[in-house]
Design a protein around this motif. Structure first.
Motif, mmCIF file in Angstrom:
data_model
loop_
_atom_site.group_PDB
_atom_site.id
_atom_site.type_symbol
_atom_site.label_atom_id
_atom_site.label_comp_id
_atom_site.label_asym_id
_atom_site.label_seq_id
_atom_site.Cartn_x
_atom_site.Cartn_y
_atom_site.Cartn_z
ATOM 1 N N SER A 17 0.827 -1.210 0.000
ATOM 2 C CA SER A 17 0.000 0.000 0.000
ATOM 3 C C SER A 17 0.857 1.255 0.000
ATOM 4 O O SER A 17 0.583 2.211 -0.740
ATOM 5 C CB SER A 17 -0.924 0.014 1.219
ATOM 6 N N ALA A 18 1.886 1.252 0.821
ATOM 7 C CA ALA A 18 2.786 2.411 0.871
ATOM 8 C C ALA A 18 3.479 2.601 -0.475
ATOM 9 O O ALA A 18 3.564 3.722 -0.991
ATOM 10 C CB ALA A 18 3.819 2.223 1.979
ATOM 11 N N SER A 19 3.945 1.519 -1.058
ATOM 12 C CA SER A 19 4.618 1.601 -2.355
ATOM 13 C C SER A 19 3.657 2.055 -3.444
ATOM 14 O O SER A 19 4.015 2.865 -4.312
ATOM 15 C CB SER A 19 5.237 0.252 -2.713
ATOM 16 N N PRO A 45 1.111 4.191 -13.209
ATOM 17 C CA PRO A 45 -0.237 3.947 -12.651
ATOM 18 C C PRO A 45 -0.628 2.467 -12.675
ATOM 19 O O PRO A 45 -1.253 1.973 -11.725
ATOM 20 C CB PRO A 45 -1.160 4.763 -13.556
ATOM 21 N N ARG A 46 -0.245 1.755 -13.723
ATOM 22 C CA ARG A 46 -0.579 0.322 -13.799
ATOM 23 C C ARG A 46 0.159 -0.466 -12.720
ATOM 24 O O ARG A 46 -0.416 -1.346 -12.076
ATOM 25 C CB ARG A 46 -0.233 -0.230 -15.177
ATOM 26 N N LEU A 47 1.444 -0.167 -12.561
ATOM 27 C CA LEU A 47 2.228 -0.869 -11.549
ATOM 28 C C LEU A 47 1.701 -0.567 -10.150
ATOM 29 O O LEU A 47 1.605 -1.462 -9.302
ATOM 30 C CB LEU A 47 3.709 -0.496 -11.671
ATOM 31 N N ALA A 48 1.341 0.697 -9.904
ATOM 32 C CA ALA A 48 0.760 1.061 -8.610
ATOM 33 C C ALA A 48 -0.570 0.338 -8.399
ATOM 34 O O ALA A 48 -0.863 -0.126 -7.285
ATOM 35 C CB ALA A 48 0.572 2.569 -8.526
ATOM 36 N N GLY A 49 -1.362 0.237 -9.443
ATOM 37 C CA GLY A 49 -2.633 -0.480 -9.349
ATOM 38 C C GLY A 49 -2.441 -1.956 -9.022
ATOM 39 O O GLY A 49 -3.205 -2.533 -8.236
ATOM 40 N N LEU A 50 -1.419 -2.562 -9.608
ATOM 41 C CA LEU A 50 -1.130 -3.969 -9.304
ATOM 42 C C LEU A 50 -0.730 -4.140 -7.840
ATOM 43 O O LEU A 50 -1.165 -5.093 -7.183
ATOM 44 C CB LEU A 50 -0.017 -4.495 -10.216
ATOM 45 N N LYS A 51 0.077 -3.224 -7.336
ATOM 46 C CA LYS A 51 0.465 -3.294 -5.924
ATOM 47 C C LYS A 51 -0.750 -3.124 -5.021
ATOM 48 O O LYS A 51 -0.911 -3.860 -4.040
ATOM 49 C CB LYS A 51 1.503 -2.220 -5.608
ATOM 50 N N ALA A 52 -1.604 -2.161 -5.331
ATOM 51 C CA ALA A 52 -2.804 -1.930 -4.523
ATOM 52 C C ALA A 52 -3.729 -3.145 -4.568
ATOM 53 O O ALA A 52 -4.277 -3.559 -3.540
ATOM 54 C CB ALA A 52 -3.527 -0.680 -5.007
ATOM 55 N N ALA A 53 -3.880 -3.736 -5.751
ATOM 56 C CA ALA A 53 -4.728 -4.927 -5.875
ATOM 57 C C ALA A 53 -4.150 -6.089 -5.072
ATOM 58 O O ALA A 53 -4.892 -6.844 -4.433
ATOM 59 C CB ALA A 53 -4.868 -5.316 -7.346
ATOM 60 N N GLY A 54 -2.834 -6.230 -5.105
ATOM 61 C CA GLY A 54 -2.192 -7.280 -4.321
ATOM 62 C C GLY A 54 -2.438 -7.086 -2.832
ATOM 63 O O GLY A 54 -2.738 -8.046 -2.107
ATOM 64 N N ALA A 55 -2.327 -5.848 -2.368
ATOM 65 C CA ALA A 55 -2.562 -5.559 -0.949
ATOM 66 C C ALA A 55 -3.995 -5.894 -0.560
ATOM 67 O O ALA A 55 -4.237 -6.554 0.464
ATOM 68 C CB ALA A 55 -2.260 -4.088 -0.663
ATOM 69 N N LEU A 56 -4.946 -5.462 -1.372
ATOM 70 C CA LEU A 56 -6.352 -5.754 -1.078
ATOM 71 C C LEU A 56 -6.637 -7.248 -1.112
ATOM 72 O O LEU A 56 -7.373 -7.775 -0.274
ATOM 73 C CB LEU A 56 -7.258 -5.016 -2.060
ATOM 74 N N GLY A 57 -6.053 -7.929 -2.098
ATOM 75 C CA GLY A 57 -6.259 -9.373 -2.210
ATOM 76 C C GLY A 57 -5.695 -10.136 -1.020
ATOM 77 O O GLY A 57 -6.310 -11.089 -0.527
ATOM 78 N N LEU A 58 -4.514 -9.733 -0.549
ATOM 79 C CA LEU A 58 -3.938 -10.397 0.621
ATOM 80 C C LEU A 58 -4.822 -10.208 1.847
ATOM 81 O O LEU A 58 -5.037 -11.147 2.626
ATOM 82 C CB LEU A 58 -2.539 -9.848 0.901
ATOM 83 N N LEU A 59 -5.346 -8.996 2.015
ATOM 84 C CA LEU A 59 -6.230 -8.746 3.161
ATOM 85 C C LEU A 59 -7.564 -9.485 3.007
ATOM 86 O O LEU A 59 -8.087 -10.026 3.985
ATOM 87 C CB LEU A 59 -6.449 -7.248 3.339
#
Length: 115
Positions: A17-19, A45-59
């Motif tokens: 999320s921070a990244s 923006p795409r790379l940031a979106g992938l990181k955000a999606a990964g964070a949400l998916g893990l939670l």
């Protein structure tokens, strides 16, 4: 094992999320690192979106095991790609990438054994 997954997932989700936030806001250090790796600025923006999606998916994986496993696989693949990008650019400052890759692998293994 579920508690182990929960701890690892929350820590990794926080880092992702921070990244993602720093990437979305085009933090100069992030942009400089991406430029050094020859990553086009249009990809940020795409790379940031992938990181955000990964964070949400893990939670979300705390409640839905399959989603947590899928997110962990995606995060592992993301960071393996990041490691390859660093090595191709002959940038050997890869300790953070390796640490996050190992953390994502731990999340995947812990989610698999606790399901």
């Amino acid at each position: 094992m579920f508690i182990g997954y929960a701890v690892v997932a929350v820590l990794l989700a926080f880092a992702l999320s921070a990244s993602a936030f720093l990437t979305f806001t085009r933090n100069p250090q992030i942009v400089g690192s991406m430029t050094k790796l020859d990553v086009p600025e249009s990809w940020l923006p795409r790379l940031a979106g992938l990181k955000a999606a990964g964070a949400l998916g893990l939670l979300a994986g705390l409640a839905v095991p399959a989603l947590g496993g899928a997110a962990a696989v995606g995060v592992v693949l993301y960071f393996v790609g990041a490691l390859i990008a660093h090595l191709r650019a002959k940038d050997y400052e890869v300790a953070p990438v390796v640490a996050l890759t190992l953390l994502a692998m731990a999340a995947l293994v812990l989610r698999a054994v606790s399901a």
